[in-house]
Design an enzyme around this catalytic site. Structure first.
Site, PDB file in Angstrom:
ATOM      1  N   HIS A 249     -11.519  -4.507   1.769  1.00 12.26           N
ATOM      2  CA  HIS A 249     -10.457  -3.685   1.223  1.00 12.26           C
ATOM      3  C   HIS A 249     -10.282  -2.473   2.124  1.00 12.26           C
ATOM      4  CE1 HIS A 249      -9.600  -5.785  -2.492  1.00 12.26           C
ATOM      5  NE2 HIS A 249     -10.884  -5.819  -2.824  1.00 12.26           N
ATOM      6  N   CYS A 299      -6.085  -3.447   3.984  1.00 16.73           N
ATOM      7  CA  CYS A 299      -4.847  -2.709   3.763  1.00 16.73           C
ATOM      8  C   CYS A 299      -4.903  -1.374   4.488  1.00 16.73           C
ATOM      9  CB  CYS A 299      -4.620  -2.484   2.276  1.00 16.73           C
ATOM     10  SG  CYS A 299      -3.934  -3.928   1.459  1.00 16.73           S
TER      11      CYS A 299
END
Length: 436
Positions: A249, A299
């Site tokens: 992430h 991301c």
């Protein structure tokens, strides 16, 4: 070199790398004054024929106006007629294979040099014998006979002399993969289903590219730093390159060079800028002057890209999987800022960050999509492009192919993704790969 001749070489680069026999024409290029002895020695130092051919073509593009016709002559003299004809067709001139090109015994006239072009390199020494009298170059401010070709202006020579990184060590280098899949429930980050698929692809791909691969799974943020410290302390003297792949992430972070941060499985994030600092020329001396490559599947923030409308001819629409997920959490203002010593390193004078390339799966600030069954869009296309093109194309060119492929996929029929790179490489980079 005449721009149109350089374009012909670039268009036929793949054919030349595949079929050219450099050993047979090196002596001819040396005797004709096209290459220096140092350039010939560098070409012959390459162990693999394909690498020799690639280096020869790259060097040839940097030489003067007579390099291209002399190269054609050498191809014919050594029986490589198919390549010579291929290149001459691209030049718009066809000469019968049975008619050899004979060098002229008359020196170039000193006065009124109609055919003289300013050399591409200041150290270029023209040959005593002119192989073939070239066509007159277009006079500045006059129309060129080649549609779309730029007008050659002698007072502004183009110097295209980018060389290639040495990439023939075995193994070529270390490839560290950090694969974060299972996150602590207390950190509000979902498990990253499908990431193991990405890890397996990257492990197999970089082993095929002759890297020593080290894969680590489910690292906390302090462990990520520990692994980077251990990698920086290793002796890379016998290697030519180092690769770091992070699957996790991600979020935004304060930075002055490389944006973004990646999360440990315990929640806190490590800035990408800090990760790159571990391997820069100051902190890892054995990697000085060698390429350090970082591939980040995470991301860059929480914003979703819905794209914009274009003509149907511009894209080849592709829908993502039904289980597409994001590798993001809400934007963080600090995201584990750098320590005092790292701030000092980040402000070090150039070329501390040289020879570094960071490839991101998405544009800074935006989410990155991952299919829980097939893996992430970015890694899937990176793996495919490396498999299909590593034998003939340089890394930057291949990353543009990845950008184009990913940009044409849609998540849930609506959301888009745009990868990109921060490139501080100084030379072309070609991986070790065999032609299939």
């Amino acid at each position: 070199m005449d721009p149109r001749h350089r374009q012909i070489l670039q268009r036929n680069r793949s054919n030349l790398v595949t079929a050219l026999n450099p050993k047979e024409i090196c002596d001819g290029l040396l005797s004709k004054g096209v290459f220096t002895q140092d350039m010939i020695d560098e070409i012959r130092s390459k162990i693999i024929r394909r690498d020799q051919a690639r280096q020869l073509v790259t060097d040839l593009e940097t030489r003067g106006s007579q390099a291209f016709p002399a190269f054609l002559e050498c191809l014919r003299e050594t029986g490589q007629h198919a390549l010579a004809e291929l290149l001459q067709c691209g030049d718009g001139v066809r000469l019968p294979p049975s008619v050899p090109i004979q060098p002229s015994l008359i020196p170039l006239p000193v006065q009124n040099p109609v055919y003289i072009e300013k050399p591409d390199r200041p150290d270029f020494t023209p040959p005593l014998l002119e192989p073939v009298r070239p066509k007159p170059l277009p006079v500045p401010n006059t129309p060129t006979p080649f549609p779309g070709a730029p007008v050659v202006r002698p007072n502004r020579p183009r110097r295209d002399s980018i060389q290639c990184y040495k990439m023939d060590a075995s193994p070529c280098g270390i490839c560290l993969i950090i694969n974060n899949v299972d996150f602590d429930p207390d950190c509000d980050l979902k498990d990253r289903k499908g990431s193991d698929i990405d890890c397996d692809k990257m492990e197999k791909r970089f082993k095929a590219l002759n890297f020593e691969v080290i894969a680590k799974r489910n690292l906390k943020h302090k462990r990520i730093r520990h692994e980077m410290t251990s990698l920086a302390k290793r002796d890379h003297s016998a290697y030519d390159c180092c690769v770091v792949i992070i699957l996790s992430h991600g979020t935004e972070a304060n930075h002055n060079r490389f944006p973004g941060a990646v999360h440990g499985v315990d929640g806190p994030a490590v800035p990408v800028q800090l990760i790159t600092n571990y391997l820069n020329g100051q902190n890892c001396p054995s990697l000085q002057g060698k390429p350090k490559l970082f591939f980040i599947q995470a991301c860059g923030g929480g914003e979703k890209d819905t794209g914009f409308e274009v003509s149907p001819d511009e894209v080849e629409p592709s829908l993502g999987g039904i289980d597409d997920q994001m590798d993001a959490i809400p934007i963080s203002s600090s995201s584990d800022s750098l320590s005092t010593s790292d701030e000092l390193d980040a402000r070090a004078t150039l070329p501390t960050p040289s020879d570094i390339l960071v490839s991101y799966s998405t544009f800074p600030g935006y989410v990155s999509w991952r299919d829980t069954q097939a893996g992430s869009w970015y890694v899937e296309n990176l793996d495919r492009v490396l498999e299909e093109n590593a034998a003939t194309d340089d890394l930057v060119t291949m990353l543009m192919m990845v950008n184009n492929a990913v940009s044409q996929i849609s998540a849930k029929g609506l959301y888009k993704q745009m990868p990109g790179s921060f490139n501080f490489l100084r030379k072309h980079l070609y991986f070790q790969a065999s032609l299939s």
